[in-house]
Design an enzyme around this catalytic site. Structure first.
Site, short mmCIF file in Angstrom:
data_model
loop_
_atom_site.label_atom_id
_atom_site.label_comp_id
_atom_site.label_asym_id
_atom_site.label_seq_id
_atom_site.Cartn_x
_atom_site.Cartn_y
_atom_site.Cartn_z
N PHE A 287 -15.34 22.94 -35.31
CA PHE A 287 -16.13 23.53 -36.30
C PHE A 287 -17.53 23.04 -36.00
O PHE A 287 -17.90 22.12 -35.86
CB PHE A 287 -16.04 23.24 -37.73
CG PHE A 287 -17.00 23.97 -38.59
CD1 PHE A 287 -16.67 25.24 -39.21
CD2 PHE A 287 -18.20 23.37 -38.71
CE1 PHE A 287 -17.82 25.89 -40.07
CE2 PHE A 287 -19.27 23.84 -39.60
CZ PHE A 287 -18.95 25.07 -40.14
N GLU A 288 -18.51 24.13 -35.69
CA GLU A 288 -19.89 24.05 -35.45
C GLU A 288 -20.56 25.36 -35.99
O GLU A 288 -20.17 26.22 -35.55
CB GLU A 288 -20.21 23.63 -34.09
CG GLU A 288 -19.82 22.56 -33.48
CD GLU A 288 -20.27 22.25 -31.95
OE1 GLU A 288 -20.08 23.25 -31.17
OE2 GLU A 288 -20.57 20.99 -31.67
N ILE A 289 -21.98 25.12 -36.69
CA ILE A 289 -22.58 26.27 -36.68
C ILE A 289 -23.87 25.58 -36.26
O ILE A 289 -24.24 24.22 -36.72
CB ILE A 289 -22.93 26.63 -38.19
CG1 ILE A 289 -21.58 27.27 -38.53
CG2 ILE A 289 -23.80 27.70 -38.13
CD1 ILE A 289 -21.48 27.72 -40.08
#
Ligand code: GTP
Ligand code: NAG
Ligand code: NAG
Ligand code: MG
Length: 400
Positions: A287-289
């Site tokens: 998960f990455e933003i």
């Protein structure tokens, strides 16, 4: 004579019924409450839904439901942002599940684009299914060979020997070549793919992930407004055998490029002795933003290039999670890294379930708070709170 009169009556009655039916159907469809559909890039599905509703109300005895429906999408402008997924054709049904989660909880209200990247050509089924599931535009890119192969300075025999040893030691993916290309690609190249150059922000999504709470605001806009560059939901200690010399390579980088190190950095998250040794904490990068322009900055590129020259993607099994985390920890100010406590997330085997019952109720969360990993001893999220002098969420002691 009597026959044609009867015909006349039928015709008049039919006309009357049609007019009544038209009037009821057009007034019972609350078109004014679906304004955003007009601006949507995929108008065909919603229009079909409206037609289906009118066709299903042929009897005037049915009373129209006067309730105003919520708008289909959230109004306002969109950010220059996209989802991005690296996947194989065989990942189709696992990525389909992930997309469904992301769309249900977030993207059906925002309709952001989705870029799919692959070292091979995507097949028609992959494209057909994913296009149907994503509310925004979908784009499919092939990774150039140079970004998914051994650089010329890598000693192939040495790399092969390491894979053998790691296999014996039963290190997960220890003998995999493709996993290493994947980690190197996610570390140094995905943000430079031509399709990604059109965007400023990305949200990474992997196959088989789940989202458990509604997200009702634009997370990209949040990142921009709060001046964030990188974010996470889960953090943990890296498997040491996969990165024995990563910190040495990092120290070699900081020696050569002191100008790239941020003043107010997050070294405290990465090291317990002021940078002498690595404590193995990292943000879990499935998960990455994040901000693509930061990854494309000279500082990040110099960092990646320096690590790549050291060869650890092949002579060890460096993951993109510690690479991104160390980069963020040293080259960003610590307040540019955001913990998305409100994004409830699962990637096997860990769950981030937001602490605090009221939040979970208000956002229709479906995760079991007992599964939350944050306050577990193997998570590094407490350290992140301590480094930033943040109070842990109320009630965390009861939910561990
Ligand atoms: N095109 C392509 N994508 C890959 C390849 N290997 C992995 N990926 C993708 O890279 C991402 C990370 O791979 P995963 O297999 O999920 O690795 P992981 O998350 O460490 O391990 P899991 O616990 O198996 O999920 C996923 O989005 C995969 O779909 C590959 O050889 N080719
Ligand atoms: C989006 O961001 C990219 C990268 O910064 C930029 O090249 C592009 O022009 C931007 N697009 C728009 C519409 O602003
Ligand atoms: C140290 O960093 C420099 C500059 O990035 C690089 O050229 C060199 O290969 C690195 N040395 C090692 C041993 O990683
Ligand atoms: Mg995965």
């Amino acid at each position: 004579m009597a026959g044609s009169q009867r015909y006349m009556r039928y015709i008049v009655f039919a006309l009357f019924a049609l007019i009544v039916f038209y009037f009821i159907s057009s007034s019972s469809v609350p078109s004014a409450s679906w304004p955003a559909y007009g601006e949507s890039t995929t108008p065909s599905t919603p229009n079909a839904a409206v037609t289906a509703v009118t066709a299903a109300t042929p009897h005037s005895s049915t009373t129209p439901n006067e309730k105003t429906l919520p708008p289909a999408t959230i109004s306002g402008d969109r950010m220059n942002a996209t989802f991005v997924t690296l996947a194989r054709n065989s990942d189709i049904w696992e990525i389909a599940k992930s997309i469904r989660h992301v769309e249900d909880r977030f993207n059906r209200k925002f309709n952001y684009d989705w870029v799919f990247l692959n070292d091979d050509d995507f097949d028609d089924e992959f494209k057909k299914i994913t296009t149907a599931l994503v509310s925004g535009k979908t784009k499919y890119g092939k990774i150039p060979k140079e970004h998914w192969s051994f650089p010329e300075w890598i000693d192939q025999d040495k790399a092969a020997k390491v894979r053998e040893e790691m296999k014996e030691k039963k290190i997960i993916y220890g003998d995999s070549v493709s996993y290493r290309h994947m980690c190197r690609y996610e570390s140094g190249f995905f943000f430079r793919h031509p399709l990604m150059l059109d965007y400023e922000w990305y949200w990474r999504v992997e196959p088989s992930v789940e989202l458990y709470c509604d997200i009702n605001y634009d997370t990209f806009k949040f990142m921009a407004e709060k001046k964030k560059k990188y974010s996470f939901t889960l953090s943990l200690y890296e498997y040491v055998d996969t990165i024995p010399t990563l910190w040495d390579a990092t120290k070699n980088f900081t020696k050569h490029y002191p100008q790239h190190i941020a003043k107010n950095n997050a070294m405290k998250f990465l090291s317990d002795d002021g940078g002498e040794t690595y404590n193995h904490c990292h943000f879990w990068s499935n998960f990455e933003i994040g901000n693509l322009n930061w990854l494309r900055s000279q500082a990040y590129i110099d960092f990646f290039t320096s690590l790549d020259k050291a060869g650890g993607f092949f002579y060890e099994r460096w993951g993109d999670a510690p690479v991104h985390s160390i980069a963020a920890g040293l080259m960003l100010n610590k307040d540019e890294i955001h913990f998305f406590n409100d994004i409830a997330y699962y990637h096997v085997p860990f769950t981030h379930c937001p602490t605090g019952e009221q939040y979970r109720i208000d956002h229709k969360c479906s995760c079991n708070p007992k599964d939350n990993f944050d306050w577990n001893g193997y998570s590094c999220t407490s350290r992140f709170y301590e480094m930033n002098g943040m109070e842990k969420p109320a009630g965390y002691e009861k939910e561990q």
